[in-house]
Design an enzyme around this catalytic site. Structure first.
Site, mmCIF file in Angstrom:
data_model
loop_
_atom_site.group_PDB
_atom_site.id
_atom_site.type_symbol
_atom_site.label_atom_id
_atom_site.label_comp_id
_atom_site.label_asym_id
_atom_site.label_seq_id
_atom_site.Cartn_x
_atom_site.Cartn_y
_atom_site.Cartn_z
ATOM 1 N N ARG A 84 6.540 -8.208 1.808
ATOM 2 C CA ARG A 84 7.436 -7.785 2.901
ATOM 3 C C ARG A 84 8.087 -8.997 3.568
ATOM 4 O O ARG A 84 9.275 -8.959 3.890
ATOM 5 C CB ARG A 84 6.675 -6.954 3.934
ATOM 6 N N LYS A 91 0.841 -1.208 0.000
ATOM 7 C CA LYS A 91 0.000 0.000 0.000
ATOM 8 C C LYS A 91 0.879 1.263 0.000
ATOM 9 O O LYS A 91 0.672 2.166 -0.812
ATOM 10 C CB LYS A 91 -0.956 -0.013 1.202
ATOM 11 N N THR A 92 1.866 1.288 0.889
ATOM 12 C CA THR A 92 2.760 2.448 0.958
ATOM 13 C C THR A 92 3.529 2.590 -0.355
ATOM 14 O O THR A 92 3.697 3.696 -0.889
ATOM 15 C CB THR A 92 3.772 2.268 2.112
ATOM 16 N N THR A 116 -5.768 -1.584 7.342
ATOM 17 C CA THR A 116 -5.885 -3.036 7.412
ATOM 18 C C THR A 116 -7.295 -3.393 7.880
ATOM 19 O O THR A 116 -7.676 -4.544 7.887
ATOM 20 C CB THR A 116 -4.868 -3.603 8.433
HETATM 21 P P1 ADP Z 1 2.094 -1.949 3.200
HETATM 22 O O1 ADP Z 1 2.116 -0.450 3.110
HETATM 23 O O2 ADP Z 1 0.925 -2.566 2.523
HETATM 24 O O3 ADP Z 1 2.261 -2.472 4.607
HETATM 25 P P2 ADP Z 1 4.603 -1.764 1.737
HETATM 26 O O4 ADP Z 1 4.196 -0.914 0.594
HETATM 27 O O5 ADP Z 1 5.427 -1.096 2.794
HETATM 28 O O6 ADP Z 1 3.362 -2.513 2.386
HETATM 29 O O7 ADP Z 1 5.394 -3.024 1.115
HETATM 30 C C1 ADP Z 1 6.264 -3.835 1.859
HETATM 31 C C2 ADP Z 1 7.510 -4.144 1.054
HETATM 32 O O8 ADP Z 1 7.197 -5.073 0.027
HETATM 33 C C3 ADP Z 1 8.085 -2.915 0.386
HETATM 34 O O9 ADP Z 1 9.326 -2.648 0.947
HETATM 35 C C4 ADP Z 1 8.251 -3.248 -1.080
HETATM 36 O O10 ADP Z 1 9.615 -3.281 -1.421
HETATM 37 C C5 ADP Z 1 7.695 -4.646 -1.250
HETATM 38 N N1 ADP Z 1 6.568 -4.668 -2.183
HETATM 39 C C6 ADP Z 1 5.269 -4.514 -1.852
HETATM 40 N N2 ADP Z 1 4.489 -4.641 -2.936
HETATM 41 C C7 ADP Z 1 5.297 -4.863 -3.975
HETATM 42 C C8 ADP Z 1 5.063 -5.092 -5.372
HETATM 43 N N3 ADP Z 1 3.839 -5.108 -5.865
HETATM 44 N N4 ADP Z 1 6.121 -5.278 -6.160
HETATM 45 C C9 ADP Z 1 7.363 -5.287 -5.643
HETATM 46 N N5 ADP Z 1 7.646 -5.093 -4.329
HETATM 47 C C10 ADP Z 1 6.637 -4.892 -3.499
#
Ligand code: ADP
Length: 345
Positions: free
Chosen positions: A228, A74-75, A168
């Site tokens: 992650r 998401k981030t 979430t």
């Molecule tokens: P959330 O905000 O949903 O908790 P993040 O955006 O921080 O998750 O993602 C976690 C990690 O996974 C990030 O550091 C990123 O490098 C990796 N990641 C997440 N989604 C992808 C994707 N679609 N393709 C490649 N890497 C991803």
């Protein structure tokens, strides 16, 4: 407890990575452009169309709500959207916005088209939420100065911006807030093939030259559908291989490295297995209420609900029925027990 787990989808300090490649900070593993974002095809398509349309009309993008389990990107998407629009990203989180002033400060600083990312938006205090409605709808904020007889409401205009909210727990969002997002999308767990693409790219960026295809496959199937977790397991395997296997990463090295971390070939760790074992050994496989399992394990029910159950449900080892939690036939099999004949699934 949950904090020390190598398989937790929540962010740990070791996972932090710079948003862009920094000369001294090592490589960024986060995708930067939409084309590099792996998986979530429906969401990527919806966002790509929206981005292209607003680029043509020279407008700002609609507000976007992303919901789904932690660690699914998401981030990362918020960063990608800001990059694609050529604007800046401001990030904050629901709990960090304790006063309306914190939010107003950021909103008034933003330029046209900038993106404000609010993580855990369901934890934003109600008093702050009130300010966000006119900001989202009319790009203005009203705030009161002085009090009593001298109180005055001052309206401050904002530059059009895009709010990206991540949560979430979409169910905890109030209806008025939810209805102000133009695009709302649920992120799903990733398939092993998608995780393999992410792992392959990450291994390259981390200069891991001696990695076999089956090694990445072994990491992928243990990653609980979560990028992650996949990246964290990859880093642990890299350390193990460097110290114990002269940097050579094979399937066997992965199995050994992750067994040392307590992660089995389904991606389950000791806490997951302890949870399933309590249902089997103390409650005959269920159905049993969450509170009872928590009491048996000496753990907190809401922690178990947030950090243990989602993956066990998703991977089909556990079922949630009206009567309580119960093991499925795969759950029995995992624990080496035979399922009762009348098991209803
Ligand atoms: P959330 O905000 O949903 O908790 P993040 O955006 O921080 O998750 O993602 C976690 C990690 O996974 C990030 O550091 C990123 O490098 C990796 N990641 C997440 N989604 C992808 C994707 N679609 N393709 C490649 N890497 C991803």
């Amino acid at each position: 407890m949950a904090r020390d787990r190598v398989v937790t989808p929540e962010q740990q300090s070791e996972d932090r990575e710079p948003a862009v490649v920094q000369p001294e900070g090592g490589p960024a593993l986060r995708p930067v452009r939409m084309a590099e974002y792996v998986g979530q095809p429906d969401l990527v398509e919806r966002l790509s169309i929206a981005l292209e349309a607003v680029r043509q009309r020279k407008e700002t993008m609609e507000h976007v709500l992303l919901h789904g389990p932690p660690g699914l990107g998401k981030t990362t998407l918020a960063h990608v959207i800001a990059t694609e629009m050529g604007t800046r990203l401001y990030t904050t989180s629901g709990p960090a916005l304790s006063k309306a002033g914190d939010l107003i400060g950021t909103l008034t600083r933003m330029s046209e088209g900038d993106v404000l990312f609010i993580d855990e938006i369901h934890r934003m205090p109600a008093a702050v939420e009130e300010y966000i409605y006119p900001a989202m709808e009319d790009f203005k904020v009203d705030f009161t100065v002085d009090s009593g007889m001298h109180a005055k409401v001052i309206t401050v205009g904002l530059k059009p911006f895009t709010l990206i909210g991540a949560t979430t727990r979409a169910g905890l969002l109030t209806q008025p807030l939810r209805s102000r997002f133009g695009i709302s999308h649920h992120l799903d767990y990733y398939g092993t093939d998608e995780l393999l693409v992410i792992l392959h790219r990450a291994a390259e960026k981390l200069s891991m030259s001696d990695v076999s295809a089956d090694a990445l496959q072994e990491i992928g199937i243990r990653s609980r559908g979560t990028p992650r977790v996949a990246l964290r397991l990859l880093r642990r395997v890299r350390d193990f291989a460097q110290v114990r296997a002269s940097g050579k990463v094979t399937g066997k090295v992965v199995v050994e490295a992750l067994a040392l971390e307590g992660v089995d070939d389904h991606g389950l760790d000791e806490l997951d297995r302890k949870y399933l074992r309590s249902i089997l050994e103390t409650y005959g496989g269920g159905p049993v209420g969450l509170e009872a399992i928590a009491a048996t394990m000496g753990d907190d029910a809401s922690t178990l609900e947030d950090v243990v159950e989602p993956y066990l449900l998703q991977s089909g080892f556990l079922a949630r029925t009206r009567q309580g939690r119960c093991l499925t036939s795969s759950g029995y099999e995992l624990l080496g027990a035979s399922a009762p004949r009348d098991l209803f699934e």
